[in-house]
Design a protein around this motif. Structure first.
Motif, mmCIF file in Angstrom:
data_model
loop_
_atom_site.group_PDB
_atom_site.id
_atom_site.type_symbol
_atom_site.label_atom_id
_atom_site.label_comp_id
_atom_site.label_asym_id
_atom_site.label_seq_id
_atom_site.Cartn_x
_atom_site.Cartn_y
_atom_site.Cartn_z
ATOM 1 N N ASP A 244 0.795 5.390 -0.632
ATOM 2 C CA ASP A 244 -0.010 6.597 -0.825
ATOM 3 C C ASP A 244 -1.491 6.270 -0.945
ATOM 4 N N GLY A 245 -1.928 5.301 -0.113
ATOM 5 C CA GLY A 245 -3.337 4.962 -0.053
ATOM 6 C C GLY A 245 -3.818 4.006 -1.118
ATOM 7 N N LYS A 246 -2.915 3.502 -1.961
ATOM 8 C CA LYS A 246 -3.333 2.607 -3.046
ATOM 9 C C LYS A 246 -2.503 1.334 -3.014
ATOM 10 N N LYS A 247 -3.145 0.214 -3.443
ATOM 11 C CA LYS A 247 -2.400 -1.032 -3.575
ATOM 12 C C LYS A 247 -1.543 -0.966 -4.830
ATOM 13 N N VAL A 248 -0.262 -1.272 -4.671
ATOM 14 C CA VAL A 248 0.683 -1.146 -5.778
ATOM 15 C C VAL A 248 1.397 -2.473 -5.983
ATOM 16 N N MET B 221 -2.524 10.560 0.311
ATOM 17 C CA MET B 221 -3.829 10.436 0.952
ATOM 18 C C MET B 221 -3.832 11.325 2.196
ATOM 19 N N VAL C 159 0.861 -1.181 0.000
ATOM 20 C CA VAL C 159 0.000 0.000 0.000
ATOM 21 C C VAL C 159 0.891 1.223 0.000
#
Length: 621
Positions: free
Chosen positions: A62-66, A248, A60
């Motif tokens: 910056d608030g996103k799954k990468v 985020m 995760v």
């Protein structure tokens, strides 16, 4: 499951001869778990040192799954290839994206194991030396040392745990001559890092964005710097010198620094523009009102200045290497996350021997952010200009032979060596410990109110912080509170719960009632875990007249080190009727009850086999 990683030209294994715990572990980086490894050709032959960096495949950010593996292949790996011609940047030798059947137990992460399902491995060259934090604290000022344990491992000992004589020796070394030598070394390091960053940033247009002492290696021979860990690095261009990240927003009133990143980089070193926007009615910690997540060379230069400020102050407030593993965000929020403390860093609390020009350079690097900080002359905008100022400071700084700076010399004598040391450590203790105990207590109360076994790693971290920061008159009460909760949770304790309690005991300045506390551990030990629990207990200093310690030592000797069988048999004879310890006594009896050990007992005691077996049978199960 296997313990070998299959690479392109080599196979890789963990170097279990390396590290304090002899498990190869080096560190946990911003985005990786780092071990020392050995690379071996498939045909056999010589083994070569390397570094194995295990990175999560999915993360995760910056608030996103990468997809971290894909991101590494398309961005980070290419950055390393672009920088390969620079010997002062660590080199990548191989990348293994499928670990196949490799499996490594890892107590340093929540999952407890590194395997192919969650991790890939980057193989880097091994730098023989220290990171900058270790060099300053351990190699130069000797503020941390390692002591051997009976089991062949080592434990880290910080300055606060030194004896009075050792502290006096450190104070004696903190003199005018040593400070000037150290200042000169730091200036050389700063010049060296400027040269590296000139190449990285101004020739290759890459921002590092995670400069901190742990990411700067000092070679053992030559004391040259090598920059590592480009996991946060970003490319920029001449036309657009900014790297942008969509952060985020976060609630700054919540202390979640371990689970939620509040900054792009490392807390204590990241520039204000690298922090997330505030939400949920919380306040952004800095006065800066410009665009957040818009990073530039000035962001790296801020981290550069913060790094060398820390090296000179040695406060251990913004480095995590010696600090106990509690959520440092709460401590920062209460004491440092504001412009007055975080920015414009000076050396006013450090010895006056440090040169005034050096302080001005660090202040300019870490200056409070104005809306025009990327263009104003009050800030550095290139490493070339920064390097020039450092070189001028070095040329004009006093040396051992030529003490031309009379003001520095006079000020040093007025302040006094001991006074400057006293001020530093008083400030550390007064600020740090007053807040940390309260924070740790609140965390303990909150977690135990809704605790379940999946949260043990978190419980252990908080417990160690709780006891570390307990005032002298609260240590016993704090310890009793921790172990009462641990013992009553399941009735018996596992090996990892025992390890936590032993760790807590080793953190206590005085072993009050150590015998009783060891007895408690053995009395509550799970019957299936005596081997591991005994291995933990024997790392403690041997108390007098302690049944639990004697039984643990006997179990450890015959089951782990496979020695002192006759002594263990004597311990069993001595304590066979201690009903409270029947589980440990039966464990010891069962370990001794085999042909090999019975023969040794017969030889040492003169008993017959039948007499030994009759004694074993007399012990009530």
């Amino acid at each position: 499951m296997g313990r070998t990683i299959t690479g392109n030209s080599y196979k890789y294994i963990i170097d279990e001869s390396y590290g304090v715990n002899k498990d190869g572990f080096i560190a946990i980086g911003t985005e990786s778990i780092v071990y020392k490894g050995l690379k071996v050709k498939y045909s056999g032959g010589l083994q070569f040192s390397c570094v194995l960096k295990f990175k999560p495949k999915i993360q995760v950010m910056d608030g996103k799954k990468v997809d971290r593996l894909e991101l590494f292949k398309t961005q980070e790996w290419k950055i390393f290839e672009d920088l390969r011609e620079c010997r002062s940047v660590v080199h990548i030798d191989d990348v293994v994206d499928d670990l196949v059947d490799f499996s490594l137990p890892c107590p340093y992460i929540y999952e407890g194991v590194i395997d192919a399902s969650s991790y890939f491995c980057v193989i880097e060259e091994f730098i023989d030396g220290w990171n900058l934090d270790e060099f300053c604290q351990e190699e130069y000022w000797k503020l941390r040392k390692y002591e051997p344990l009976d089991n062949g491992l080592k434990k880290a000992v910080g300055y606060q745990e030194y004896s009075a004589a050792e502290k006096a020796a450190i104070s004696a070394s903190y003199n005018y001559e040593n400070q000037l030598k150290y200042q000169n070394q730091v200036l050389l390091f700063m010049i060296n890092l400027c040269e590296i960053m000139e190449f990285v940033t101004e020739q290759k247009n890459i921002l590092h964005l995670d400069i901190k002492p742990e990411n700067i290696m000092v070679t053992r021979h030559g004391k040259e710097l090598v920059l590592i860990d480009f996991g946060r690095s970003k490319r920029v261009t001449v036309a657009d010198r900014f790297a942008r990240v969509d952060f985020m927003p976060v609630d700054y009133n919540k202390g979640e620094s371990q689970e939620k990143q509040y900054e792009y980089g490392a807390l204590g070193y990241a520039a204000p523009e690298c922090f997330c926007e505030a939400t949920e009615g919380s306040d952004f910690p800095f006065a800066y009102s410009g665009e957040l997540g818009r990073m530039s060379v000035e962001s790296d230069i801020f981290s550069f200045g913060a790094t060398f400020w820390e090296c000179l102050n040695m406060f251990e407030l913004v480095t995590r290497s010696n600090a106990p593993k509690f959520d440092v965000y709460d401590f920062y929020k209460d004491n440092f996350l504001n412009d007055a403390a975080y920015c414009n860093r000076d050396l006013s609390l450090t010895a006056a021997a440090y040169h005034q020009k050096l302080e001005k350079i660090i202040k300019k690097c870490t200056r409070e952010r104005s809306d025009d900080f990327t263009t104003s002359d009050k800030y550095y905008h290139s490493y070339k200009d920064l390097r020039k100022d450092i070189e001028l400071a070095k040329d004009s700084a006093p040396t051992i032979l030529k003490e031309e700076d009379v003001k520095v010399r006079t000020a040093f004598h007025l302040c006094g060596i001991m006074a400057s040391l006293a001020v530093v450590f008083l400030i550390i203790n007064a600020v740090y410990y007053s807040q940390a105990y309260r924070i740790a207590k609140n965390k303990w109360d909150n977690l135990t109110a809704t605790y379940n076994e999946t949260q043990f790693s978190r419980l252990s971290e908080i417990a160690k912080d709780y006891i570390s920061f307990a005032p002298a008159d609260r240590v016993d009460d704090t310890y009793n509170k921790i172990v009462s909760f641990t013992y009553q949770e399941n009735g018996s304790i596992s090996d990892y719960e025992a390890a936590m309690i032993v760790d807590i005991l080793t953190q206590m300045d005085e072993y009050n009632n150590l015998s009783e506390r060891i007895d408690e551990i053995m009395l509550h030990a799970d019957a299936s875990s005596f081997k591991a629990i005994s291995s933990e207990i024997v790392t403690l200093d041997a108390p007098e007249e302690c049944i639990g310690y004697e039984l643990a030592t006997a179990i450890y000797n015959v089951e782990v080190s496979k020695t002192k069988v006759s002594e263990a048999y004597g311990t069993l004879q001595k304590h066979k009727d201690k009903a409270d310890f029947h589980n440990a006594i039966n464990k010891l009896k069962n370990v001794l009850d085999n042909d090999e050990y019975i023969a040794l007992i017969m030889e040492s005691t003169g008993q017959t086999r039948q007499e030994v077996l009759e004694f074993f049978n007399s012990i009530v199960k």
